[in-house]
Design a protein around this motif. Structure first.
Motif, PDB file in Angstrom:
ATOM      1  N   ALA A  71      70.591 -13.089  34.782  1.00  0.00           N
ATOM      2  CA  ALA A  71      70.397 -13.589  33.150  1.00  0.00           C
ATOM      3  C   ALA A  71      69.808 -14.703  32.745  1.00  0.00           C
ATOM      4  CB  ALA A  71      71.873 -13.586  32.355  1.00  0.00           C
ATOM      5  N   VAL A  72      70.144 -15.710  33.516  1.00  0.00           N
ATOM      6  CA  VAL A  72      70.036 -17.801  33.493  1.00  0.00           C
ATOM      7  C   VAL A  72      68.436 -17.401  33.914  1.00  0.00           C
ATOM      8  CG1 VAL A  72      70.085 -19.450  34.767  1.00  0.00           C
ATOM      9  CG2 VAL A  72      72.121 -18.234  34.533  1.00  0.00           C
ATOM     10  N   LEU A  73      67.580 -16.957  35.145  1.00  0.00           N
ATOM     11  CA  LEU A  73      66.460 -16.899  35.310  1.00  0.00           C
ATOM     12  C   LEU A  73      65.307 -16.268  33.781  1.00  0.00           C
ATOM     13  CD1 LEU A  73      66.188 -15.111  38.526  1.00  0.00           C
ATOM     14  CD2 LEU A  73      65.832 -17.749  37.959  1.00  0.00           C
ATOM     15  N   ARG A  74      66.168 -15.991  32.811  1.00  0.00           N
ATOM     16  CA  ARG A  74      65.531 -14.895  31.607  1.00  0.00           C
ATOM     17  C   ARG A  74      65.741 -16.114  30.647  1.00  0.00           C
ATOM     18  NH1 ARG A  74      67.942 -10.164  33.623  1.00  0.00           N
ATOM     19  NH2 ARG A  74      69.849 -10.364  32.343  1.00  0.00           N
ATOM     20  N   ASP A  75      66.033 -17.099  30.566  1.00  0.00           N
ATOM     21  CA  ASP A  75      66.480 -18.477  29.557  1.00  0.00           C
ATOM     22  C   ASP A  75      65.019 -19.432  29.702  1.00  0.00           C
ATOM     23  OD1 ASP A  75      67.548 -20.405  27.484  1.00  0.00           O
ATOM     24  OD2 ASP A  75      69.536 -20.600  28.715  1.00  0.00           O
ATOM     25  N   TRP A  76      64.035 -18.558  29.035  1.00  0.00           N
ATOM     26  CA  TRP A  76      62.982 -19.635  28.940  1.00  0.00           C
ATOM     27  C   TRP A  76      62.577 -21.056  28.692  1.00  0.00           C
ATOM     28  CZ3 TRP A  76      59.911 -18.181  32.534  1.00  0.00           C
ATOM     29  CH2 TRP A  76      60.223 -16.536  33.188  1.00  0.00           C
ATOM     30  N   VAL A 120      65.553 -31.456  43.038  1.00  0.00           N
ATOM     31  CA  VAL A 120      66.044 -29.779  43.321  1.00  0.00           C
ATOM     32  C   VAL A 120      66.928 -29.276  43.742  1.00  0.00           C
ATOM     33  CG1 VAL A 120      63.457 -29.720  42.572  1.00  0.00           C
ATOM     34  CG2 VAL A 120      64.638 -29.747  44.731  1.00  0.00           C
ATOM     35  N   ASP A 121      67.851 -31.169  44.464  1.00  0.00           N
ATOM     36  CA  ASP A 121      69.178 -30.538  45.653  1.00  0.00           C
ATOM     37  C   ASP A 121      70.605 -31.139  45.018  1.00  0.00           C
ATOM     38  OD1 ASP A 121      68.328 -33.817  46.241  1.00  0.00           O
ATOM     39  OD2 ASP A 121      66.715 -32.972  47.390  1.00  0.00           O
ATOM     40  N   TYR A 122      70.916 -32.500  45.091  1.00  0.00           N
ATOM     41  CA  TYR A 122      72.482 -32.862  44.434  1.00  0.00           C
ATOM     42  C   TYR A 122      72.181 -33.199  43.210  1.00  0.00           C
ATOM     43  CZ  TYR A 122      70.475 -38.020  45.266  1.00  0.00           C
ATOM     44  OH  TYR A 122      69.768 -38.915  44.800  1.00  0.00           O
ATOM     45  N   VAL A 123      71.230 -33.226  41.806  1.00  0.00           N
ATOM     46  CA  VAL A 123      71.632 -32.931  41.006  1.00  0.00           C
ATOM     47  C   VAL A 123      72.375 -32.083  40.469  1.00  0.00           C
ATOM     48  CG1 VAL A 123      69.218 -31.494  40.551  1.00  0.00           C
ATOM     49  CG2 VAL A 123      70.417 -33.168  38.431  1.00  0.00           C
ATOM     50  N   MET A 124      71.959 -30.851  40.825  1.00  0.00           N
ATOM     51  CA  MET A 124      72.903 -29.015  40.527  1.00  0.00           C
ATOM     52  C   MET A 124      74.460 -30.274  41.276  1.00  0.00           C
ATOM     53  SD  MET A 124      71.145 -26.425  41.766  1.00  0.00           S
ATOM     54  CE  MET A 124      69.573 -27.289  43.398  1.00  0.00           C
ATOM     55  N   VAL A 125      75.020 -30.705  42.347  1.00  0.00           N
ATOM     56  CA  VAL A 125      76.418 -31.221  42.983  1.00  0.00           C
ATOM     57  C   VAL A 125      76.650 -32.050  41.410  1.00  0.00           C
ATOM     58  CG1 VAL A 125      77.497 -32.237  44.585  1.00  0.00           C
ATOM     59  CG2 VAL A 125      75.900 -30.846  44.479  1.00  0.00           C
ATOM     60  N   ARG A 136      72.099 -23.122  36.381  1.00  0.00           N
ATOM     61  CA  ARG A 136      70.688 -23.096  35.344  1.00  0.00           C
ATOM     62  C   ARG A 136      69.577 -24.167  35.755  1.00  0.00           C
ATOM     63  NH1 ARG A 136      71.394 -23.229  28.686  1.00  0.00           N
ATOM     64  NH2 ARG A 136      73.123 -21.261  28.927  1.00  0.00           N
ATOM     65  N   LEU A 137      69.829 -25.018  36.809  1.00  0.00           N
ATOM     66  CA  LEU A 137      68.947 -26.173  37.128  1.00  0.00           C
ATOM     67  C   LEU A 137      68.686 -25.099  38.674  1.00  0.00           C
ATOM     68  CD1 LEU A 137      70.787 -29.588  36.899  1.00  0.00           C
ATOM     69  CD2 LEU A 137      68.737 -28.421  35.312  1.00  0.00           C
ATOM     70  N   LEU A 138      69.759 -24.142  39.221  1.00  0.00           N
ATOM     71  CA  LEU A 138      69.710 -23.832  40.660  1.00  0.00           C
ATOM     72  C   LEU A 138      68.315 -23.093  40.280  1.00  0.00           C
ATOM     73  CD1 LEU A 138      69.754 -22.567  43.421  1.00  0.00           C
ATOM     74  CD2 LEU A 138      71.454 -21.357  42.312  1.00  0.00           C
ATOM     75  N   GLY A 262      67.317 -28.434  21.018  1.00  0.00           N
ATOM     76  CA  GLY A 262      66.839 -26.861  21.321  1.00  0.00           C
ATOM     77  C   GLY A 262      68.564 -26.719  21.138  1.00  0.00           C
ATOM     78  N   GLY A 263      69.216 -26.925  20.735  1.00  0.00           N
ATOM     79  CA  GLY A 263      70.678 -26.583  20.030  1.00  0.00           C
ATOM     80  C   GLY A 263      71.255 -25.644  21.428  1.00  0.00           C
ATOM     81  N   TYR A 264      71.318 -26.347  22.492  1.00  0.00           N
ATOM     82  CA  TYR A 264      72.042 -25.118  23.630  1.00  0.00           C
ATOM     83  C   TYR A 264      73.324 -25.624  23.600  1.00  0.00           C
ATOM     84  CZ  TYR A 264      67.587 -25.569  25.575  1.00  0.00           C
ATOM     85  OH  TYR A 264      66.404 -24.929  25.659  1.00  0.00           O
ATOM     86  N   ASP A 265      74.040 -25.040  24.522  1.00  0.00           N
ATOM     87  CA  ASP A 265      75.661 -25.465  24.329  1.00  0.00           C
ATOM     88  C   ASP A 265      75.847 -26.880  25.612  1.00  0.00           C
ATOM     89  OD1 ASP A 265      75.250 -24.956  26.979  1.00  0.00           O
ATOM     90  OD2 ASP A 265      75.619 -22.710  27.050  1.00  0.00           O
ATOM     91  N   VAL A 266      77.274 -26.926  25.392  1.00  0.00           N
ATOM     92  CA  VAL A 266      77.684 -28.598  25.976  1.00  0.00           C
ATOM     93  C   VAL A 266      77.351 -28.393  27.487  1.00  0.00           C
ATOM     94  CG1 VAL A 266      79.643 -29.951  26.604  1.00  0.00           C
ATOM     95  CG2 VAL A 266      79.569 -28.791  24.265  1.00  0.00           C
ATOM     96  N   ALA A 267      77.264 -27.130  28.209  1.00  0.00           N
ATOM     97  CA  ALA A 267      77.146 -27.887  29.875  1.00  0.00           C
ATOM     98  C   ALA A 267      75.710 -27.192  29.851  1.00  0.00           C
ATOM     99  CB  ALA A 267      77.421 -26.135  30.067  1.00  0.00           C
ATOM    100  N   ALA A 268      74.258 -26.959  28.630  1.00  0.00           N
ATOM    101  CA  ALA A 268      72.922 -26.477  29.784  1.00  0.00           C
ATOM    102  C   ALA A 268      73.013 -28.322  28.098  1.00  0.00           C
ATOM    103  CB  ALA A 268      72.064 -25.808  28.596  1.00  0.00           C
ATOM    104  N   ARG A 269      73.327 -28.548  27.553  1.00  0.00           N
ATOM    105  CA  ARG A 269      73.043 -29.913  26.935  1.00  0.00           C
ATOM    106  C   ARG A 269      73.505 -31.017  28.651  1.00  0.00           C
ATOM    107  NH1 ARG A 269      76.308 -30.736  22.454  1.00  0.00           N
ATOM    108  NH2 ARG A 269      76.133 -33.124  22.142  1.00  0.00           N
TER     109      ARG A 269
END
Length: 326
Positions: A71-76, A120-125, A136-138, A262-269
């Motif tokens: 589902a995350v991969l389909r979030d274009w 592309v690495d510790y940003v996810m952490v 989503r970042l992964l 983009g009107g994203y949710d809190v986690a995406a913002r």
């Protein structure tokens, strides 16, 4: 004899999470002292950076339910926003800031190399620690690696000229992607598949408890291995520190703006803000080290950005959840 109450794993995890910012700052401070007192330790510690970071990312990936990645991969929409933020808006910011060091080719090369490439690495952490959408970042990380490999030569040519492009080797991009993304990700998937077994459950629980200590270890290894080199050339590097701070502040604001638009949710913002601010310094460093001797300041510029960014990230872990709330 007094019987001490048992300490549960959940309580240990909660304690680490509650005190994580202080623990990170303490790790950085201790690493600065150790690195300056014993500069000879830099070489051995530098060889540990990628293995420690790979272990940290493995623990991070274990916390991502891979059954949801489809589902995350389909979030274009989210992917478009991260690409806009990092490959359209960020280069404009980088071009403006880099003009302050355009007179010095080594400083210019270092600034451009590190600021043009999103992490592309510790940003996810750090995103995960701040309650952001690190899954989503992964999912976006392979696209980020491919796009920056394709666009970095173009941006270098536009902002620094053909002379800089001709001496940059891009092989470390592929090596870092395999070591820091593919291998930890594969190991995490296998662990999740084995989670029905006792060993798998122990590994998953242990990784959650180890997240903060592993981040402390990563910060300490990176800082202690690089601080002596930066200190030796601090006079020449002082000019780039305000540029890196300015970049972080500007991209923080742009990340907030893109997230709201983009009107994203809190986690995406939150994830967008971290993605915009964080750069690919540990992957870029081998590229900078491969530059000719005339540009020997360029790797130290990249390292300086890493040190500045680590302090920024530690601060953002505390600030972003308070600023971006539902």
């Amino acid at each position: 004899m007094v019987d001490l109450p048992p300490i549960s794993l959940d309580r240990v995890i909660q304690w680490f999470e509650r005190h994580q910012v202080a623990l990170y700052v303490g790790s950085i401070g201790l690493a600065v002292i150790v690195g300056l007192i014993w500069p000879d330790i830099a070489g051995p510690l530098e060889t540990l950076i990628n293995p420690v970071l790979a272990l940290l990312l493995y623990a991070t990936f274990l916390g991502i339910p891979f059954t949801r990645l489809g589902a995350v991969l389909r979030d274009w929409n989210f992917l478009r926003s991260t690409l806009l933020l990092n490959f359209v808006l960020a280069p404009v910011v980088v071009f403006g800031l880099s003009r302050f060091v355009a007179h010095d080719q080594a400083l210019l090369a270092g600034v451009l190399l590190v600021l043009l490439c999103p992490c592309v690495d510790y940003v996810m952490v750090f995103t995960g620690l701040a309650g952001g959408a690190h899954d989503r970042l992964l999912a976006a990380s392979p696209v980020f690696m491919l796009v920056q490999m394709l666009l970095l030569p173009v941006y270098l040519w536009l902002m620094a000229g053909a002379a800089v492009v001709s001496v940059v080797e891009f092989g470390p991009f592929v090596e870092a992607f395999i070591l820091l993304i593919v291998l930890p990700l594969g190991a995490a998937v296998l662990t999740q598949l084995a989670a029905r077994t006792r060993v798998g459950r122990v590994l998953e629980a242990g990784s959650m408890a180890a997240m903060v200590p592993l981040m402390m270890l990563t910060l300490a290894v990176v800082v202690a291995s690089q601080i002596a080199g930066v200190g030796a050339q601090l006079g020449a590097l002082l000019v780039v520190i305000p540029l890196f701070v300015a970049f972080a502040l500007i991209m923080f604001g742009l990340g907030l703006w893109v997230g709201r638009r983009g009107g994203y949710d809190v986690a995406a913002r939150r994830a967008l803000v971290f993605s915009g601010v964080t750069r690919n310094s540990l992957v870029i460093l081998p590229l900078a080290l491969a530059l000719p001797a005339a540009m020997d300041l360029a790797p130290l510029v990249v390292v300086t950005q890493t040190l500045v960014e680590l302090l920024v990230m530690v601060t953002m872990v505390r600030v972003v959840p308070r600023l971006i709330r539902s």
